[in-house]
Write an enzyme that holds these catalytic residues in place. Structure first.
Site, PDB file in Angstrom:
ATOM      1  N   GLY A 484     -58.778  21.191 -29.182  1.00  0.00           N
ATOM      2  CA  GLY A 484     -58.022  22.176 -29.941  1.00  0.00           C
ATOM      3  C   GLY A 484     -58.912  23.289 -30.428  1.00  0.00           C
ATOM      4  N   GLY A 485     -58.413  24.009 -31.461  1.00  0.00           N
ATOM      5  CA  GLY A 485     -59.164  25.139 -31.992  1.00  0.00           C
ATOM      6  C   GLY A 485     -60.469  24.726 -32.638  1.00  0.00           C
ATOM      7  CG  ASP A 598     -55.336  22.862 -41.360  1.00  0.00           C
ATOM      8  OD1 ASP A 598     -54.176  23.319 -41.324  1.00  0.00           O
ATOM      9  OD2 ASP A 598     -56.057  22.743 -40.353  1.00  0.00           O
TER      10      ASP A 598
END
Length: 748
Positions: A484-485, A598
């Site tokens: 992912g990021g 997050d």
């Protein structure tokens, strides 16, 4: 006139020895090599035990090898040591009854035949300097005797004479080979007066040993005495006799009138370790110069032995209390003869402590020959190889003979040697190139380690620091389980534990203290619903994190992947309750308040029983040093607090907002996507404004008639978490309390 003791006076280095001797014998050009090997030997000695298990090995700077010891059960009879902790560092003293020394202070009037008065000062224990079980020796401090003109400058004298008692049946005698009687003065005749036990005559007798230093009448051109020289001009010395063991003795003086007492008021006598004292002409001037310079005394050497026994004869079984318990050791008569007991020695080619089990260890002759090649010869054409009980020196490849005898000769012709030499040259160049690259790689690794805060993390208690070689087998494409990021996630095993290794994208991690503080914060967070950070690897450009592995992946995968797993309302309630419990712990029950920043289903991992654990403390890295305003907005916009997006102010209510979105996603089974007017959040908010039931928005798998009230309660709680007025949002503690009530209602 001789001052003699009254009857009352008798009532009262860490380096192996062979390295010390070699150091004295070596030339200055080889000292650095000797010290290098000595340091290696010292490091090896530190790994060996010198005493019994559970017993202190040191008192301050003094090693205490068995049979000596400071605690009950740690020493043989007669070898007890007292560790005085009133000094810094602590000091060691012999505690055996009868071993002591004291000063007898006597006022003597010239022309009289007896002392005017005498004072025997209290006995003091012998202070140890060091102990060598290899040599059977202990070094201790002995007092300096002095003979000084009285303070009234009348020509009368005050003698302060040392008396030393070692005990007739004790384990200690004065070493006659390692000590000298030394006298210092303008005109002085120091003496040793001793009462000794005669094994032959079964009685005691008095013994006297003396030397004479005399500068009277010396021509001025002779410049009196010479620094460093002890040849009866200002300084005299006498070797101790080997006739009988010295146990109880004192150092005394013969007095003659000294016309130089105004400038040379004092003379001195001492039993001192051979070659330790170096005479200096200033020692002849001033009052009590040597006692003041050496307030603890001067070093002298004692031989010690095991008195209550003898060496067993050949073929005889050792007695029960036999001291030589180490393998590779043997028994020898003590230096005072068989009547004085025995000592234990390691066999040739072994070194260590023969008085403890496995104390005698093999000597590495190949290392020691660097100090003294003559001691362990091996020609330059040989290859030294250590072995138990000795060493070998075979000739190098291409040669024949015996390297120890120095008879290696070539067995190949010149042409063959040239060819082999060329090949070796090429190989050497390649090897050097490889070593240079390897050195650069190691340097790079050290730089990464320091840049990533390694020096700070070394002090952390709950974090493991892995080498990159440890993680290399895991970082294979076949082990990749997520991307992912943030970076990539790999699954593997470390120390028989299944782990997840996060390999971030280069440049995404903070550096040095910021990253170290983030890791320390995470390592201290211990909760059943928070992912456990096991350790990290700092030897790479971007540090990698090692977490515990959870078999069921993330909540996002469970809800939205192609292999979607059906979750009952009970399981979903359990997931949301325990996730809330983990966030409450982060917000209010840790030493440092942690805001996740997050919160989303992808960061809620599930174990094999679907118990949730919160992972990926993304934003907490930015506030690890009490920063509340972030420099940039980081996180998934689908779950992000709009107030945080607008102001950049991250608070615990920001996590509450994100958690509200997670609740909606759990009860709807739909993804929370960020788009204008069509997101999951907007759909629930619109329904709430119209005060309509949200039945159509619930996941059909759980929207059964009996559970609609539970789902409506969850939806209502989520909408409260999404309030744009931050102050109107509940805290995570309040959210958890209401979730527990809802969960209990469902169970009922």
């Amino acid at each position: 006139m001789t001052i003699t003791p009254s009857s009352q006076s008798h009532n009262s280095h860490r380096l192996p020895i062979f390295l010390v001797l070699l150091l004295h014998l070596a030339s200055s050009s080889s000292r650095s090599l000797i010290l290098e090997a000595a340091a290696a030997a010292e490091e090896e000695d530190e790994q060996r035990s010198i005493t019994l298990p559970g017993c202190p090995e040191r008192c301050g700077d003094t090693p205490i090898p068995f049979p000596f010891g400071t605690k009950p059960g740690c020493f043989r009879e007669g070898f007890q040591v007292t560790c005085n902790d009133s000094f810094t560092p602590h000091r060691a003293f012999l505690a055996y009854t009868g071993v002591n020394q004291h000063i007898a202070e006597i006022y003597y009037k010239v022309g009289w035949h007896y002392p005017v008065w005498r004072i025997d000062h209290d006995n003091t224990a012998l202070e140890l300097i060091d102990i060598s079980v290899t040599k059977g020796e202990a070094r201790a401090y002995g007092l300096v005797s002095s003979l000084c003109n009285a303070a009234n400058l009348s020509g009368d004298y005050v003698a302060k004479c040392q008396n030393l008692a070692l005990g007739e049946r004790g384990p200690f005698i004065l070493s006659v080979t390692r000590n000298l009687l030394v006298g210092v003065g303008w005109r002085v005749e120091p003496k040793i007066m001793s009462y000794l036990w005669s094994a032959y005559r079964n009685s005691t007798y008095e013994f006297s040993l003396a030397c004479l230093s005399d500068l009277m009448g010396m021509p001025k051109l002779l410049q009196l005495a010479t620094n460093g020289s002890c040849s009866s001009r200002g300084c005299c010395q006498a070797a101790l006799p080997e006739a009988a063991p010295l146990t109880d003795f004192g150092t005394w003086f013969s007095i003659d009138e000294n016309p130089m007492w105004q400038t040379n008021p004092c003379s001195y006598a001492m039993v001192v370790e051979s070659e330790w004292y170096s005479f200096s002409t200033p020692d002849l001037y001033g009052v009590e110069v040597l006692p003041r310079r050496y307030p603890r005394g001067v070093p002298f050497v004692l031989d010690f032995s095991i008195r209550n026994g003898a060496c067993p004869g050949k073929g005889q079984k050792p007695p029960r209390d036999y001291a030589c318990v180490s393998g590779n050791s043997y028994c020898a008569n003590a230096s005072g003869g068989a009547a004085h007991g025995y000592v234990c020695r390691c066999l040739e080619h072994y070194d260590g402590n023969p008085y403890i089990a496995n104390g005698c260890q093999d000597i590495d002759e190949c290392r020691l020959r660097k100090l003294n090649p003559e001691l362990y010869p091996c020609s330059t054409d040989g290859i030294c190889k250590n072995r138990l009980g000795g060493y070998d020196c075979p000739c190098k490849p291409g040669m024949k003979g015996d390297g120890i005898k120095g008879t290696c000769t070539d067995k190949f012709p010149l042409a063959a040697r040239v060819i082999v030499g060329g090949i070796c040259g090429i190989f050497s160049i390649a090897a050097i190139s490889f070593l240079i690259l390897l050195r650069k790689e190691k340097q790079k690794t050290r730089e990464f380690y320091q840049k990533n805060g390694g020096l700070t993390l070394e002090k952390a208690k709950f974090i493991k620091l892995f080498k990159k070689e440890d993680l290399k087998p895991i970082l294979k494409s076949s082990n990749l389980i997520g991307k992912g990021g943030f970076g990539e996630v790999y699954k593997g095993f470390l120390d028989n534990e299944e782990v997840a290794v996060k390999k971030p994208i280069s440049g995404t991690m903070l550096e040095n203290e910021q990253f170290a503080n983030e890791v320390i914060i995470q390592s201290r967070v211990i909760h059943k619903n928070i992912i456990r950070l096991i350790g990290c690897c700092l030897e790479v450009d971007t540090p990698m994190l090692v977490y515990e592995f959870l078999s069921n992946g993330s909540l996002y995968d469970i809800l939205h992947s192609k292999k979607k797993v059906s979750l009952t309302l009970g399981v979903r309630l359990s997931i949301v309750v325990e996730s809330a419990d983990g966030l409450v712990y982060m917000h209010s029950k840790t030493n440092t308040k942690i805001i996740h920043g997050d919160v989303k289903p992808a960061n809620i991992l599930l174990d094999d029983k679907f118990a949730p654990k919160i992972s990926d403390f993304g934003i907490s890295r930015l506030i690890a040093r009490d920063k509340k305003h972030t420099g940039s907005i980081i996180g998934d916009m689908s779950y992000m607090d709009p107030v945080y997006v607008q102001t950049g102010l991250l608070t615990d209510k920001s996590d509450v907002y994100s958690f509200g979105v997670v609740i909606l996603e759990l009860i709807s089974g739909k993804k929370a996507t960020h788009s204008d007017g069509s997101s999951l959040v907007n759909n629930f908010l619109e329904t709430g404004k119209k005060k309509n039931k949200a039945t159509e928005l619930f996941d059909k798998e759980i929207a059964v008639a009996g559970d609609l009230d539970i789902l409506d309660s969850l939806a209502g709680l989520a909408v409260e978490c999404l309030n744009l007025d931050v102050d109107q949002r509940p805290s995570m503690t309040e959210v958890l309390e209401r979730l527990l009530i809802i969960n209990q209602s469902h169970k009922s």
